[in-house]
Design a protein around this motif. Structure first.
Motif, PDB file in Angstrom:
ATOM      1  N   SER A  93     -19.361  31.735   7.794  1.00 59.99           N
ATOM      2  CA  SER A  93     -18.908  30.700   6.857  1.00 59.99           C
ATOM      3  C   SER A  93     -17.870  29.797   7.522  1.00 59.99           C
ATOM      4  O   SER A  93     -17.914  28.572   7.360  1.00 59.99           O
ATOM      5  CB  SER A  93     -18.346  31.327   5.580  1.00 59.99           C
ATOM      6  N   TYR A 123     -21.476  31.071   0.549  1.00 58.32           N
ATOM      7  CA  TYR A 123     -20.249  31.856   0.716  1.00 58.32           C
ATOM      8  C   TYR A 123     -19.217  31.440  -0.337  1.00 58.32           C
ATOM      9  O   TYR A 123     -18.109  31.027   0.004  1.00 58.32           O
ATOM     10  CB  TYR A 123     -19.687  31.664   2.135  1.00 58.32           C
ATOM     11  N   SER A 126     -15.423  32.592  -0.289  1.00 57.70           N
ATOM     12  CA  SER A 126     -14.713  32.560   0.995  1.00 57.70           C
ATOM     13  C   SER A 126     -13.672  31.455   1.007  1.00 57.70           C
ATOM     14  O   SER A 126     -13.728  30.491   0.233  1.00 57.70           O
ATOM     15  CB  SER A 126     -15.713  32.319   2.131  1.00 57.70           C
TER      16      SER A 126
END
Length: 142
Positions: A93, A123, A126
């Motif tokens: 990511s 993601y 994240s």
């Protein structure tokens, strides 16, 4: 083989210890801010330790250093390799996000937007997704 032969012998491939040292050395150099020297050490590492555990991170750090040094073509190339070769890596990511930044700086806006959206979609929890959302808002306001 004589002692003289051993002194002049140069192995074609460095030992595991040598390649590990070049990666570890690169990390220390990054920490000290010696980015040009770190680039050299990481490039040596990548060329000589293709199958090692640290290889994905070496690619990532190469891309990051090129990005910091505003070498956006090089950053884009190495980060592209990172995300393609190491699909399951925990820093993917971050790699996609950094690749989007390189693309933004290269004014490849469509590519950058797609990468930012990919980070957010794939993601969502994240830190890279949070940053990607912020950059996507800025990009859409232009």
């Amino acid at each position: 083989m004589s002692v003289e032969d051993l002194k002049s012998f140069e192995p074609k491939e460095p030992s595991q210890l040598q390649t590990l040292n070049s990666y570890e050395q690169a990390i220390v150099l990054i920490q000290k801010g010696n980015l040009d020297e770190a680039l050299t050490a990481l490039n040596v590492y990548v060329q000589n330790a293709e199958e090692s555990d640290e290889t994905p991170l070496a690619y990532f750090w190469l891309g990051e250093i090129y990005l910091v040094q505003e070498m956006f073509e090089d950053s884009s190339e190495i980060l592209n390799a990172f995300v393609a070769k190491f699909d399951d890596h925990p820093r993917k990511s971050d790699g996609l996000y950094k690749l989007a930044l390189a693309k933004l700086n290269l004014e490849e806006l469509d590519s950058a937007e797609k990468l930012l959206q990919e980070v957010i979609s794939n993601y969502p929890n994240s830190g890279a997704a949070l940053l990607a959302e912020q950059d996507l808002i800025k990009l859409n306001q232009q």
